[in-house]
Write a protein that holds these residues in place. Structure first.
Motif, PDB file in Angstrom:
ATOM      1  N   LYS A 170       0.836  -1.207   0.000  1.00 23.71           N
ATOM      2  CA  LYS A 170       0.000   0.000   0.000  1.00 23.71           C
ATOM      3  C   LYS A 170       0.872   1.258   0.000  1.00 23.71           C
ATOM      4  O   LYS A 170       1.905   1.300   0.692  1.00 23.71           O
ATOM      5  N   GLY A 171       0.451   2.245  -0.791  1.00 25.33           N
ATOM      6  CA  GLY A 171       1.136   3.535  -0.723  1.00 25.33           C
ATOM      7  C   GLY A 171       2.049   3.848  -1.895  1.00 25.33           C
ATOM      8  O   GLY A 171       2.825   4.801  -1.816  1.00 25.33           O
ATOM      9  N   TYR A 172       1.962   3.063  -2.953  1.00 25.09           N
ATOM     10  CA  TYR A 172       2.858   3.272  -4.104  1.00 25.09           C
ATOM     11  C   TYR A 172       2.029   3.359  -5.386  1.00 25.09           C
ATOM     12  O   TYR A 172       1.964   2.419  -6.182  1.00 25.09           O
ATOM     13  N   PRO A 173       1.373   4.533  -5.572  1.00 25.98           N
ATOM     14  CA  PRO A 173       0.397   4.666  -6.658  1.00 25.98           C
ATOM     15  C   PRO A 173       0.989   4.500  -8.050  1.00 25.98           C
ATOM     16  O   PRO A 173       0.327   3.977  -8.947  1.00 25.98           O
ATOM     17  N   ARG A 174       2.242   4.945  -8.225  1.00 24.48           N
ATOM     18  CA  ARG A 174       2.807   4.827  -9.582  1.00 24.48           C
ATOM     19  C   ARG A 174       3.161   3.380  -9.905  1.00 24.48           C
ATOM     20  O   ARG A 174       3.041   2.937 -11.038  1.00 24.48           O
ATOM     21  N   VAL A 175       3.549   2.632  -8.897  1.00 30.78           N
ATOM     22  CA  VAL A 175       3.762   1.194  -9.098  1.00 30.78           C
ATOM     23  C   VAL A 175       2.434   0.553  -9.500  1.00 30.78           C
ATOM     24  O   VAL A 175       2.352  -0.213 -10.472  1.00 30.78           O
ATOM     25  N   GLN A 176       1.391   0.883  -8.750  1.00 30.02           N
ATOM     26  CA  GLN A 176       0.080   0.278  -9.023  1.00 30.02           C
ATOM     27  C   GLN A 176      -0.384   0.622 -10.440  1.00 30.02           C
ATOM     28  O   GLN A 176      -0.825  -0.256 -11.189  1.00 30.02           O
ATOM     29  N   SER A 177      -0.263   1.908 -10.830  1.00 32.25           N
ATOM     30  CA  SER A 177      -0.712   2.298 -12.182  1.00 32.25           C
ATOM     31  C   SER A 177       0.081   1.562 -13.247  1.00 32.25           C
ATOM     32  O   SER A 177      -0.484   1.093 -14.240  1.00 32.25           O
ATOM     33  N   ALA A 178       1.397   1.469 -13.043  1.00 30.13           N
ATOM     34  CA  ALA A 178       2.238   0.823 -14.071  1.00 30.13           C
ATOM     35  C   ALA A 178       1.825  -0.635 -14.255  1.00 30.13           C
ATOM     36  O   ALA A 178       1.803  -1.148 -15.385  1.00 30.13           O
ATOM     37  N   LEU A 179       1.487  -1.283 -13.165  1.00 31.22           N
ATOM     38  CA  LEU A 179       1.098  -2.699 -13.274  1.00 31.22           C
ATOM     39  C   LEU A 179      -0.298  -2.823 -13.891  1.00 31.22           C
ATOM     40  O   LEU A 179      -0.534  -3.683 -14.748  1.00 31.22           O
ATOM     41  N   GLU A 180      -1.202  -1.946 -13.470  1.00 29.45           N
ATOM     42  CA  GLU A 180      -2.562  -2.006 -14.030  1.00 29.45           C
ATOM     43  C   GLU A 180      -2.548  -1.683 -15.530  1.00 29.45           C
ATOM     44  O   GLU A 180      -3.276  -2.312 -16.297  1.00 29.45           O
ATOM     45  N   GLU A 181      -1.704  -0.739 -15.918  1.00 31.07           N
ATOM     46  CA  GLU A 181      -1.602  -0.423 -17.365  1.00 31.07           C
ATOM     47  C   GLU A 181      -1.150  -1.639 -18.162  1.00 31.07           C
ATOM     48  O   GLU A 181      -1.396  -1.726 -19.363  1.00 31.07           O
ATOM     49  N   ARG A 182      -0.475  -2.546 -17.508  1.00 34.81           N
ATOM     50  CA  ARG A 182       0.004  -3.766 -18.197  1.00 34.81           C
ATOM     51  C   ARG A 182      -0.954  -4.940 -18.010  1.00 34.81           C
ATOM     52  O   ARG A 182      -0.589  -6.102 -18.220  1.00 34.81           O
ATOM     53  N   GLY A 183      -2.171  -4.631 -17.577  1.00 40.75           N
ATOM     54  CA  GLY A 183      -3.217  -5.647 -17.533  1.00 40.75           C
ATOM     55  C   GLY A 183      -3.205  -6.517 -16.289  1.00 40.75           C
ATOM     56  O   GLY A 183      -3.860  -7.570 -16.250  1.00 40.75           O
TER      57      GLY A 183
END
Ligand code: GLY
Length: 269
Positions: free
Chosen positions: A231-244
């Motif tokens: 929890k707490g790392y929004p850019r990590v989360q976005s990068a992974l979600e962008e990759r499906g």
């Protein structure tokens, strides 16, 4: 990081948090745990997340004489049909290994057990697997003799190994990088550079995250395009979600306080 491929990630061992956890080693991400009850709640949520995402989890008892015993990743390395039992790099952690070695020997009957001997030393947290390519960190916990023993094993198994120097402000390779899938490395800028990893196999990608999200770069990829993140790392989360990928987000605050990341708390086998 798990040293098994994604398709081999169906079973894991974890270990309960010791009563002496407040004395765990802490020098990088944290200054030491402050609340064992919260640490245990966060660790239980971690176990639940593995189980509810299809991982068969075995929970080993804590060793109250070893404050860091929850960090099982450092104690054994399972690669293909082999178990490498390293000499953990910090002397205070060497007594954590016997129950883990015993469990793996009993449950992986067909596997060959390879035992490292001093002066070689290595923490499992310095090893990263990207499909059939391995990386190892040369760190305060992993020395050249340890790397040489790992290389011998990987040569025997037909896998390549690349060595990276871990900066002095990081504990392990997995403190600053992970492989959320068999084709993605996620790492933190300022700690590691593309040239440290070298040319990646076709279809593989290095995703570099901003330096201030370094802790978030440690992830656990699971089958079904899922990945556990802190929890707490929004850019990590976005990068992974962008990759499906679908992110399962866990609060790791009291684990981080002892320099522990997600992968530190399990061994997939
Ligand atoms: N606290 C984890 C370690 O230093 O090994």
């Amino acid at each position: 990081m798990a040293t098994v491929r994604l398709d081999q990630k169906s079973r894991a061992i974890v270990r309960l948090i010791s009563d002496s956890y407040v004395n765990a080693l802490a020098k990088y991400f944290g200054t030491g745990p402050s609340n064992i009850d919260v640490a245990r709640e966060q660790h239980k949520a971690y176990i639940d997340a593995l189980k509810s995402n299809g991982v068969e989890v075995t929970v080993l008892d804590a060793d109250h004489n070893h404050p860091d015993c929850v960090f099982v990743e450092d104690q054994a390395v399972v690669i293909d049909e082999h178990v490498l039992l390293p000499v953990p790099g910090h002397e205070s952690r060497r007594g954590e290994q016997p129950p883990i070695a015993e469990f793996l020997s009993n449950h992986l009957k067909g596997h060959k057990i390879c035992k490292m001997e001093p002066p070689a030393m290595m923490d499992g947290g310095d090893i990263l697997r990207l499909g059939d390519l391995f990386f190892v960190g040369r760190s305060t916990r992993t020395n050249d003799a340890g790397i040489s023993e790992l290389k011998d094993l990987l040569d025997h198994l037909g896998h390549d190994l690349r060595v990276l120097d871990i900066p002095s402000d990081a504990l392990h390779l997995t403190s600053i990088a992970s492989t959320p899938t068999d084709s993605i490395i996620m790492a933190a800028e300022g700690y590691l550079n593309p040239e440290d990893f070298g040319e990646l196999p076709q279809g593989c990608e290095l995703v570099l995250m901003p330096r201030d999200e370094v802790y978030g770069c440690n992830t656990i990829g699971l089958q079904g395009k899922k990945v556990i993140i802190a929890k707490g790392y929004p850019r990590v989360q976005s990068a992974l979600e962008e990759r499906g990928l679908e992110c399962i987000v866990l609060d790791m605050e009291q684990i981080r306080a002892a320099d522990g990341s997600l992968t530190c708390c399990s061994i997939f086998y």
